[in-house]
Design a protein around this motif. Structure first.
Motif, mmCIF file in Angstrom:
data_model
loop_
_atom_site.group_PDB
_atom_site.id
_atom_site.type_symbol
_atom_site.label_atom_id
_atom_site.label_comp_id
_atom_site.label_asym_id
_atom_site.label_seq_id
_atom_site.Cartn_x
_atom_site.Cartn_y
_atom_site.Cartn_z
ATOM 1 N N LEU A 154 0.842 -1.195 0.000
ATOM 2 C CA LEU A 154 0.000 0.000 0.000
ATOM 3 C C LEU A 154 0.877 1.245 0.000
ATOM 4 C CD1 LEU A 154 -2.674 -0.824 2.746
ATOM 5 C CD2 LEU A 154 -3.034 -0.841 0.261
ATOM 6 N N ALA A 155 0.426 2.265 -0.741
ATOM 7 C CA ALA A 155 0.972 3.615 -0.588
ATOM 8 C C ALA A 155 0.004 4.327 0.349
ATOM 9 C CB ALA A 155 1.060 4.322 -1.928
ATOM 10 N N VAL A 156 0.460 4.655 1.535
ATOM 11 C CA VAL A 156 -0.410 5.190 2.582
ATOM 12 C C VAL A 156 -0.257 6.705 2.657
ATOM 13 C CG1 VAL A 156 -0.973 5.123 5.046
ATOM 14 C CG2 VAL A 156 -0.266 3.032 3.861
ATOM 15 N N ALA A 157 -1.391 7.395 2.728
ATOM 16 C CA ALA A 157 -1.371 8.851 2.812
ATOM 17 C C ALA A 157 -1.571 9.345 4.232
ATOM 18 C CB ALA A 157 -2.452 9.453 1.910
ATOM 19 N N GLU A 158 -2.283 8.561 5.048
ATOM 20 C CA GLU A 158 -2.558 9.038 6.407
ATOM 21 C C GLU A 158 -2.826 7.868 7.344
ATOM 22 O OE1 GLU A 158 -5.379 12.232 8.820
ATOM 23 O OE2 GLU A 158 -5.520 12.064 6.646
ATOM 24 N N VAL A 159 -2.258 7.983 8.554
ATOM 25 C CA VAL A 159 -2.537 7.035 9.630
ATOM 26 C C VAL A 159 -2.826 7.832 10.890
ATOM 27 C CG1 VAL A 159 -1.097 5.175 8.707
ATOM 28 C CG2 VAL A 159 -0.097 6.858 10.254
ATOM 29 N N SER A 160 -3.501 7.200 11.827
ATOM 30 C CA SER A 160 -3.756 7.857 13.103
ATOM 31 C C SER A 160 -3.698 6.824 14.216
ATOM 32 C CB SER A 160 -5.119 8.557 13.100
ATOM 33 O OG SER A 160 -6.163 7.612 12.961
ATOM 34 N N ALA A 161 -3.405 7.298 15.423
ATOM 35 C CA ALA A 161 -3.344 6.404 16.573
ATOM 36 C C ALA A 161 -4.715 5.776 16.782
ATOM 37 C CB ALA A 161 -2.903 7.166 17.813
ATOM 38 N N SER A 162 -4.697 4.504 17.140
ATOM 39 C CA SER A 162 -5.941 3.775 17.354
ATOM 40 C C SER A 162 -6.043 3.417 18.832
ATOM 41 C CB SER A 162 -5.948 2.496 16.503
ATOM 42 O OG SER A 162 -7.138 1.776 16.695
ATOM 43 N N GLN A 163 -7.064 3.945 19.501
ATOM 44 C CA GLN A 163 -7.201 3.742 20.932
ATOM 45 C C GLN A 163 -7.339 2.252 21.268
ATOM 46 O OE1 GLN A 163 -10.406 5.953 22.636
ATOM 47 N NE2 GLN A 163 -9.710 5.658 24.739
ATOM 48 N N GLY A 164 -6.535 1.833 22.217
ATOM 49 C CA GLY A 164 -6.594 0.444 22.652
ATOM 50 C C GLY A 164 -5.826 -0.512 21.773
ATOM 51 N N ARG A 165 -5.130 -0.006 20.750
ATOM 52 C CA ARG A 165 -4.362 -0.865 19.845
ATOM 53 C C ARG A 165 -2.917 -0.393 19.785
ATOM 54 N NH1 ARG A 165 -6.711 -4.216 16.075
ATOM 55 N NH2 ARG A 165 -8.984 -4.195 15.902
ATOM 56 N N ALA A 166 -2.009 -1.340 19.636
ATOM 57 C CA ALA A 166 -0.608 -0.980 19.437
ATOM 58 C C ALA A 166 -0.394 -0.457 18.019
ATOM 59 C CB ALA A 166 0.287 -2.190 19.691
ATOM 60 N N ASP A 167 -1.180 -0.955 17.058
ATOM 61 C CA ASP A 167 -1.040 -0.546 15.663
ATOM 62 C C ASP A 167 -1.830 0.727 15.390
ATOM 63 O OD1 ASP A 167 0.521 -2.773 15.092
ATOM 64 O OD2 ASP A 167 -1.222 -4.004 14.600
ATOM 65 N N ALA A 168 -1.286 1.551 14.505
ATOM 66 C CA ALA A 168 -2.019 2.723 14.045
ATOM 67 C C ALA A 168 -3.125 2.281 13.087
ATOM 68 C CB ALA A 168 -1.071 3.692 13.359
ATOM 69 N N LEU A 169 -4.080 3.160 12.862
ATOM 70 C CA LEU A 169 -5.174 2.878 11.934
ATOM 71 C C LEU A 169 -4.913 3.591 10.617
ATOM 72 C CD1 LEU A 169 -7.971 1.533 11.589
ATOM 73 C CD2 LEU A 169 -8.985 3.711 12.312
ATOM 74 N N ILE A 170 -4.943 2.850 9.526
ATOM 75 C CA ILE A 170 -4.745 3.435 8.205
ATOM 76 C C ILE A 170 -6.022 4.175 7.819
ATOM 77 C CG2 ILE A 170 -4.306 2.956 5.766
ATOM 78 C CD1 ILE A 170 -2.765 0.455 6.688
ATOM 79 N N ARG A 171 -5.878 5.465 7.476
ATOM 80 C CA ARG A 171 -7.030 6.303 7.132
ATOM 81 C C ARG A 171 -7.202 6.497 5.628
ATOM 82 N NH1 ARG A 171 -10.646 6.915 11.252
ATOM 83 N NH2 ARG A 171 -9.623 7.502 13.208
ATOM 84 N N ALA A 172 -6.108 6.445 4.889
ATOM 85 C CA ALA A 172 -6.193 6.653 3.439
ATOM 86 C C ALA A 172 -5.015 5.942 2.783
ATOM 87 C CB ALA A 172 -6.176 8.138 3.103
ATOM 88 N N ALA A 173 -5.294 5.078 1.800
ATOM 89 C CA ALA A 173 -4.240 4.325 1.133
ATOM 90 C C ALA A 173 -4.732 3.857 -0.228
ATOM 91 C CB ALA A 173 -3.823 3.121 1.986
ATOM 92 N N VAL A 174 -3.772 3.455 -1.048
ATOM 93 C CA VAL A 174 -4.084 2.978 -2.393
ATOM 94 C C VAL A 174 -3.151 1.808 -2.694
ATOM 95 C CG1 VAL A 174 -2.461 4.599 -3.474
ATOM 96 C CG2 VAL A 174 -4.407 3.729 -4.798
ATOM 97 N N PRO A 175 -3.605 0.815 -3.451
ATOM 98 C CA PRO A 175 -2.722 -0.306 -3.774
ATOM 99 C C PRO A 175 -1.457 0.144 -4.502
ATOM 100 C CG PRO A 175 -4.994 -0.872 -4.284
ATOM 101 C CD PRO A 175 -4.981 0.591 -3.964
#
Length: 429
Positions: free
Chosen positions: A153-174
């Motif tokens: 993925l080419a990712v444009a934006e991620v944000s912290a995800s409450q209760g998770r160690a991993d960030a949440l991907i907000r915008a991406a494209v293959p």
């Protein structure tokens, strides 16, 4: 590979930090603000100016008027070809809508990858939607994302995800590995990584895009300098485990006891202190590991390398490994926790009027007194007080439960024994 207009439209969209259903960046045209078209136009002009394209500043019109060609409104560029990259008919200048080129996955991936190479992502687990970003962070796709299962993925934006160690991907494209290598070429490194597994060092030559491994192969022969440096760092930092045989651990605990009670020169046996003296403790073993040998439990011989001399000649006197109990047997002294302890049955302690002491008489031995069934009935480091007081209650409780064993009124003067009384004796005890 992209026209200035297409690139400008996508960059303007990315600047708005779109958060899209399922993190699917291909849906960005539905999420941009009214100001997007003006921003795209401004960026396009800047791009053309940077590329030396006169049409960005209106000089094309000026040249056409000066030449009297009358072709300024023909919709052609100065080269006589349709200017599809900057024409208002396909871009935001005229319609305020994104062009078909700007909506394509290829264009989106190209611009996003070059804009955010540190957010290039490779799937860790295609079924769960977990990804590793080039910057080393973990990230995960939203539930139900249409991008699930995409290898890159080419990712444009991620944000912290409450209760998770991993960030949440907000915008991406293959994307694909070829694009990742191209856009992230500044993050690509090749080197030999050394790790420790199952008692040996392993070497692996890897090519990485940031934290993402692109290729790797095991190296049979360890690079000696790198292995030696790794061992030295790992042994002092804690990466390399310090484990001991039972004999070594027992000696370590005896020395720790003396260090606590008497101080220097008896050595500190904490793991931190041992790692600070790791070359003294295990220098030859570390060298063998760096040469491709094995690393295992350290023995009593390793601990003995840290003994202070000539004080070590008094070790068995100050902190003996065992103690002679009244029956004449030897019992191990356990030093774990810093309190020397001996376990024995009550009958085996008969005749011991005073508690033995260690460390030059400073510390009494703690006695765990057991029933004939080897269950604890009392703990004391003052036998004189025990025989004079608590023993009477122990005797009262134990006589009925274990009638075949002697329970004399005065344990301090009774004869020690490890045997039960014969069944035929009916006399009271």
């Amino acid at each position: 590979r992209l026209g200035a207009s297409t690139a400008a439209q996508i960059v303007a969209a990315l600047a708005e930090s779109p958060r899209l259903p399922g993190a699917d960046l291909a849906r960005w045209p539905t999420a941009v603000s009214p100001a997007w078209a003006r921003q795209a136009q401004r960026l396009e002009k800047l791009a053309r100016r940077a590329l030396g394209d006169a049409t960005a500043v209106g000089s094309e019109k000026s040249k056409s008027e000066q030449s009297g060609s009358g072709q300024s409104g023909s919709g052609t560029s100065s080269r006589g070809k349709p200017d599809t990259a900057g024409s208002g008919k396909t871009g935001p200048a005229g319609s305020g809508k994104p062009s078909r080129a700007a909506r394509s996955d290829d264009a989106l991936a190209l611009v996003t990858a070059w804009a955010y190479p540190d957010l290039l992502a490779r799937a860790v687990d295609s079924t769960s939607g977990r990804y590793l970003l080039a910057n080393g962070s973990g990230a995960i796709l939203p539930q139900g994302s249409p991008l699930l299962g995409t290898p890159w993925l080419a990712v444009a934006e991620v944000s912290a995800s409450q209760g998770r160690a991993d960030a949440l991907i907000r915008a991406a494209v293959p994307a694909d590995e070829e694009l990742a290598r191209e856009a992230g070429r500044g993050l690509i490194t090749t080197g030999t990584a050394i790790s420790y597994r199952k008692g040996r060092l392993r070497a692996r030559e890897t090519t990485r895009l940031g934290a993402i491994e692109l290729a790797g192969r095991d190296v049979e022969r360890l690079p000696r300098a790198a292995a030696t440096a790794w061992v030295s760092t790992a042994a002092s930092s804690g990466t390399l485990p310090l484990e001991f045989t039972a004999g070594a651990q027992a000696l370590r605990e005896r020395l720790a006891f003396l260090h606590t009670v008497l101080g220097a020169p008896w050595p500190d046996m904490s793991e931190t202190a041992l790692r600070q003296r790791i070359e003294e403790l295990a220098g030859p073993e570390l060298a063998a590991l760096a040469r491709g040998g094995t690393w295992g439990n350290l023995g009593a011989g390793n601990i003995e390398r840290l003994l202070p001399w000539p004080e070590a000649t008094h070790l068995d006197e100050l902190a003996p490994a065992s103690l002679t109990i009244p029956t004449g047997e030897q019992r191990t002294i356990h030093y774990e926790g810093g309190r020397p302890t001996v376990r024995l049955r009550v009958q085996e302690a008969f005749g011991w009027a005073r508690t033995p002491r260690l460390a030059g008489g400073r510390i009494p031995v703690t006695l765990e007194l057991l029933s004939p069934a080897a269950r604890p009935v009392a703990i004391t480091d003052d036998l004189e007080s025990f025989w004079a007081g608590p023993y009477a209650q122990v005797r009262a409780e134990m006589r009925g439960r274990y009638p075949r064993h002697p329970w004399p009124e005065n344990g301090a003067t009774a004869s020690p024994t490890k045997r039960a009384c014969p069944r035929r004796t009916g006399q009271s005890r």
